[in-house]
Write a protein that holds these residues in place. Structure first.
Motif: not given
Length: 458
Positions: A67-69, A86-90
């Motif tokens: 996950l990004n900080s 979920s895949k779309l926003i990964t």
RNA sequence: GUGGGUGUAGUUCAGUUGGUUAGAAUGCUAGAUUGUGAUUCUGGAGGUCGUGGGUUCGAGCCCCAUCACUCACCCCA
């Protein structure tokens, strides 16, 4: 007490395991270095863009994403979030991932540093990789890979040296009974041509690779389901079931491949490797030509290897092969053909444990424990301990004033082979008591005599 | 992702058709032994039977759910 645990598929390596693992890793490292390979380490995490799309669709799903900080959801479009896909926003919330293998980070390194690297470039890399797989026996979510590759040469010398390195590594590990199976992608292609499956190569390869695992009948079933007819199956197994020495196999295939250019090329490569092996002064002992060996990885284009240890329940412990273009996945213009192989550290560990061939010293902490009976002996013992350390003997002195019984128990549990017992008697006379725990044997010796004897156990 | 199996002491496991106070081995600990471990002998501690619900006069055992672990398949090292 709060219940603590480890993430699924991960392991701690305690002191006794580490001693054995390091023995294994150091033995292999030594061999790599002896053949001119240099170490490389890359970060645990890579940009997700470096990793995705390199391992197929299945592989992408097995990537651990980071996950990004910060407030990573802030800039994601509301509409995208609404989809709950979920895949779309990964790609919006994670731009880093844990490495899935060592080959892709290596390729990235070669591309990034192509102007500084002197080719042919020989590197080895021993680091953990991560896969979000469902764990099972011999399969973990975090495990070590131990790769060695040569990039930037087509010479079959590399293949030959890989055989030599495998032999040497196994010799230093004490593994005597093993076989290095070799095949060649072009031989497989030739095989596919003969049985009329040139258009359907991968289905054929995947199926015959399972031959020793699921048996002839199951493989036939699988191939029939994929549209192979009885005539080509008969022809195929006619070749796969040929038994004989390596030389006989080569002769047999030469006649079969008379019309297949690919097949001929594969055979000549293979013969060249064998002949180089001879010129090195080595034998082809442990080397086995296996026509059914395919290996899953489709990017291999030349020789392919797989190593199995006999009489153990673990699968292959080493494998590899030649590829045409390592950096093609990064659209690099440079041609970077090479050949690589890797040892499966975890499987080697399991195999050696099963065969009980780890050397005893590998698990010992210190060689000597200095035990003492009173304050005065303790002070005296400090000098003894330090003098042994000066002579490069791994040594520790028991830190507390405890009963001698407890100190010996400690040595026994930590598998320390020798104890020097110091009491008022020893301090007075300088004759120390040396006890060998394995036999219980006890001797009165001077420090010098002990120091000399310990040199043998370093 | 699909399908099996198992959850009982720190660990490995017993536990009868559902019936008093849940056992063994090993490990831990104290002693037999005030200068000797491993071996031997004697004592001691250690359990919400994964969790939640249900059936029953009564559940470690039967039923349901849930979680964890594990094995196999796909794939892979």
């Amino acid at each position: 007490m709060e219940k603590v645990s480890l993430p699924k598929g991960t392991r701690d390596f305690g002191p006794t395991q580490m001693a054995k693992r390091l023995f294994l890793i150091n033995s292999i490292k030594k061999v790599f270095q002896k053949y001119g390979f240099q170490p490389l380490e890359t970060p645990a995490m890579e940009n997700l863009s470096t990793l995705t799309g390199k391992y197929g669709e299945e592989g992408d799903q097995l990537l651990f994403k980071i996950l990004n900080s910060g407030d990573f959801l802030k800039d994601v479009e509301a509409a995208k979030l609404e989809t709950r896909n979920s895949k779309l926003i990964t790609s919006d919330i994670a731009e880093k991932g844990l490495r899935y293998d060592l080959t892709v980070p290596f390729a990235r390194y070669v591309v990034m540093n192509r102007h500084e690297i002197t080719f042919p470039f020989k590197r080895y890399q021993i680091q953990p990789v991560w896969r979000a797989d469902r764990p099972q026996r011999g399969r973990y979510r975090e495990f070590y890979q131990c790769d060695a590759d040569v990039v930037g040469t087509d010479s079959l010398l590399c293949e030959t040296e890989i055989i030599l390195m495998i032999k040497e590594a196994f010799a230093s590990l004490g593994i005597a009974d093993f076989s290095i199976k070799i095949n060649h992608r072009a031989i497989l292609s030739g095989l596919a041509e003969i049985v009329g499956a040139a258009q359907n190569e991968s289905a054929l390869f995947v199926a015959i690779d399972k031959l020793d695992k699921i048996g002839e009948e199951k493989v036939k079933e699988e191939l029939k389901a994929k549209g192979f007819d009885d005539a080509s199956l008969t022809l195929l197994f006619d070749i796969l079931n040929f038994k004989g020495t390596t030389a006989e196999k080569v002769d047999f295939l030469t006649t079969k491949f008379s019309s297949s250019e690919k097949g001929k090329k594969g055979l000549s490569d293979f013969s060249e490797v064998l002949s180089l092996l001879k010129k090195f002064g080595a034998t082809d002992e442990h080397v086995e030509f296996d026509i059914s060996l395919a290996r899953g990885l489709s990017y291999y284009t030349g020789c392919i290897f797989e190593v199995k240890i006999s009489n153990v329940g673990v699968g292959s412990v080493s494998g590899g092969g030649r590829y045409d273009n390592l950096t093609a996945v990064f659209d690099s213009k440079e041609k970077s053909s090479g050949v690589g192989f890797s040892f499966g550290i975890d499987r080697l560990y399991d195999a050696m444990e099963e065969l009980k061939i780890f050397p005893k010293e590998a698990s010992a902490a210190s060689t000597v424990l200095v035990a003492h009976l009173d304050e005065e002996s303790f002070t005296f013992g400090l000098k003894i301990a330090q003098s042994l350390r000066d002579r490069n003997v791994a040594c520790e002195i028991y830190p507390d004033q405890s009963k001698i019984k407890k100190q010996l128990e400690y040595a026994d549990k930590k598998k320390i082979p020798f104890v020097i017992v110091i009491g008022s008697e020893e301090v007075k006379t300088g004759q120390l008591t040396l006890k060998k725990l394995e036999s219980g044997q006890q001797l009165k010796l001077t420090f010098q005599e002990i120091a000399d004897a310990m040199q043998l156990y370093k």
